[in-house]
Write a protein that holds these residues in place. Sequence first.
Motif, mmCIF file in Angstrom:
data_model
loop_
_atom_site.group_PDB
_atom_site.id
_atom_site.type_symbol
_atom_site.label_atom_id
_atom_site.label_comp_id
_atom_site.label_asym_id
_atom_site.label_seq_id
_atom_site.Cartn_x
_atom_site.Cartn_y
_atom_site.Cartn_z
ATOM 1 N N ALA A 102 44.150 45.263 27.913
ATOM 2 C CA ALA A 102 44.390 43.824 28.069
ATOM 3 C C ALA A 102 43.437 43.333 29.158
ATOM 4 O O ALA A 102 43.259 44.022 30.170
ATOM 5 N N HIS A 103 42.835 42.179 28.936
ATOM 6 C CA HIS A 103 41.897 41.701 29.964
ATOM 7 C C HIS A 103 42.634 41.062 31.133
ATOM 8 O O HIS A 103 43.658 40.396 30.962
ATOM 9 N N LEU A 104 42.078 41.297 32.324
ATOM 10 C CA LEU A 104 42.699 40.823 33.561
ATOM 11 C C LEU A 104 42.203 39.439 33.961
ATOM 12 O O LEU A 104 42.879 38.717 34.688
ATOM 13 N N SER A 129 49.736 32.848 29.790
ATOM 14 C CA SER A 129 49.747 33.489 28.477
ATOM 15 C C SER A 129 48.479 34.328 28.295
ATOM 16 O O SER A 129 48.542 35.503 27.927
ATOM 17 N N ASP A 130 47.330 33.725 28.553
ATOM 18 C CA ASP A 130 46.019 34.351 28.368
ATOM 19 C C ASP A 130 45.439 34.733 29.728
ATOM 20 O O ASP A 130 44.791 33.924 30.347
ATOM 21 N N ASN A 131 45.687 35.920 30.325
ATOM 22 C CA ASN A 131 46.237 36.977 29.554
ATOM 23 C C ASN A 131 47.339 37.724 30.318
ATOM 24 O O ASN A 131 47.497 38.933 30.199
ATOM 25 N N ALA A 132 48.114 36.944 31.150
ATOM 26 C CA ALA A 132 49.208 37.614 31.870
ATOM 27 C C ALA A 132 50.200 38.212 30.867
ATOM 28 O O ALA A 132 50.812 39.248 31.130
ATOM 29 N N GLY A 163 36.308 40.878 32.879
ATOM 30 C CA GLY A 163 35.187 40.252 32.196
ATOM 31 C C GLY A 163 35.277 39.973 30.709
ATOM 32 O O GLY A 163 34.305 40.175 29.996
ATOM 33 N N GLU A 164 36.434 39.488 30.226
ATOM 34 C CA GLU A 164 36.477 39.135 28.796
ATOM 35 C C GLU A 164 36.018 37.706 28.587
ATOM 36 O O GLU A 164 35.307 37.398 27.646
ATOM 37 N N GLU A 165 36.460 36.812 29.484
ATOM 38 C CA GLU A 165 36.257 35.380 29.271
ATOM 39 C C GLU A 165 34.822 34.935 29.579
ATOM 40 O O GLU A 165 34.163 35.515 30.438
ATOM 41 N N GLY A 166 34.412 33.865 28.897
ATOM 42 C CA GLY A 166 33.183 33.130 29.195
ATOM 43 C C GLY A 166 32.023 33.991 29.639
ATOM 44 O O GLY A 166 31.584 34.891 28.932
ATOM 45 N N LEU A 192 45.288 43.794 23.521
ATOM 46 C CA LEU A 192 46.417 42.865 23.625
ATOM 47 C C LEU A 192 45.922 41.592 24.307
ATOM 48 O O LEU A 192 45.501 41.633 25.461
ATOM 49 N N ASP A 193 45.935 40.506 23.576
ATOM 50 C CA ASP A 193 45.357 39.273 24.116
ATOM 51 C C ASP A 193 46.170 38.059 23.682
ATOM 52 O O ASP A 193 46.217 37.729 22.506
ATOM 53 N N GLY A 194 46.822 37.423 24.657
ATOM 54 C CA GLY A 194 47.549 36.188 24.394
ATOM 55 C C GLY A 194 48.887 36.415 23.711
ATOM 56 O O GLY A 194 49.324 37.542 23.507
HETATM 57 ZN ZN LIG Z 1 42.296 36.212 26.319
#
Ligand SMILES: [Zn+2]
Length: 417
Positions: A102-104, A129-132, A163-166, A192-194
Amino acid sequence: MPPVPPSSTTEPASIAQEVTRLAASPEVISAIEWFRDQEPEFTRWQLELARIPAPPFGEAARSDWLAERFRALGLVKVHKDSIGNVCGSMPGNSPATIAVSAHLDTVFPATTPLNIRRQGRKLFGPGISDNASGVTALLATAAAFANFNLPHAASLLFIGNVGEEGEGDLRGMRHIFSDPNWRDVIHASVVLDGAGTDTIVSEALGSRRFEVTVRGPGGHSWSDFGTSNPIVVLARAIQIFSQTRVSSSPKTTFNVGVIRGGTSVNSIPESASMRVDVRSSSVAEIERLEFELRRALEQALHEESMRTSGDRNSHRVELNSELVVIGDRPGGELDSNARILQIARAVDNHLGNHAQIQRASTDANVPISMGREAIAIGAGGSGGGAHTLQEWFDTTGRDIALERILLILLCLTGATK
Ligand SMILES: [Zn+2]
């Protein structure tokens, strides 16, 4: 390159039987009951995590938080790697490893006020939610394996990645899959995302983003008239590139999203730049569009040189250009017979859960683009307002998602009786 496990050596019917058998085992039944009882604790984890800022390239505090919890659960070899991914293992007795991650990171800058709060079952705040929710599901799943001694032949690797986002540009997952110690043993990955349980992302939408800059000598609009003009070059390049044909299947798109340049109305600009976004689930299509963009730029430079050098009074042509890749998310598609997909479908059938196959850009892009088995699924409950300050998550039904994740992992690891 390690052998990828054959995709469809197991008949779907036997996968369905395996899911039924696993779901009826006493350890799994206990774990699923525990998921229901533990919701207050899961909510606490989620609120606590969301209160820790995690802007792109600033995930360290969250990495520490997660590493501490991994250690408390008794995961082995818990460590932060050189870029901040947190890994913890649960060894099995086969050399294969199944990764669950899961991304932090969040999209929010460090200065964003994190007003994280709760009203009944609804949680509010940026990143809740994204991504707690994904990280909470990751921890809950690890806790279930640890507390109920659930059987798994393959090892499990739990990852909280950066480093998943943007602009993170999937750097966390890329790092994992560029490390031969991991790359060569991970047979399948579950991302696991969102929120939600209604999708299975098995089609990885790839994108590549470019910054194109054209520079010239610049000058006075009157006295230097005839000098090469970077804005004109860019305009030509856009005109040429925008005529590129794209396929509708796999869907492929391009966009010139930002254009900058020039100093004043009476100056010939010294530079001009644009940002271009290209998307497709096909790597070949992305490559082709990049080639077309480079070609359009070359042609535009050539035409501008011809125009200005044809003028006897012009300055010498001194144009140069630069094309920099500012984002690159690899795309790909999982084979529709891939074992991981058959397992996810069999688990959904067992649970009576209706999920759609989806194309999206997630951490699963990295393994899918390498021909590995991977899916991205939701962490349950429901959510909305992703990437806004109004983001929310409703915990109702989280337990179904945890059961779904658990059964998928048990099946993937080849749980032994
Ligand atoms: Zn996400």
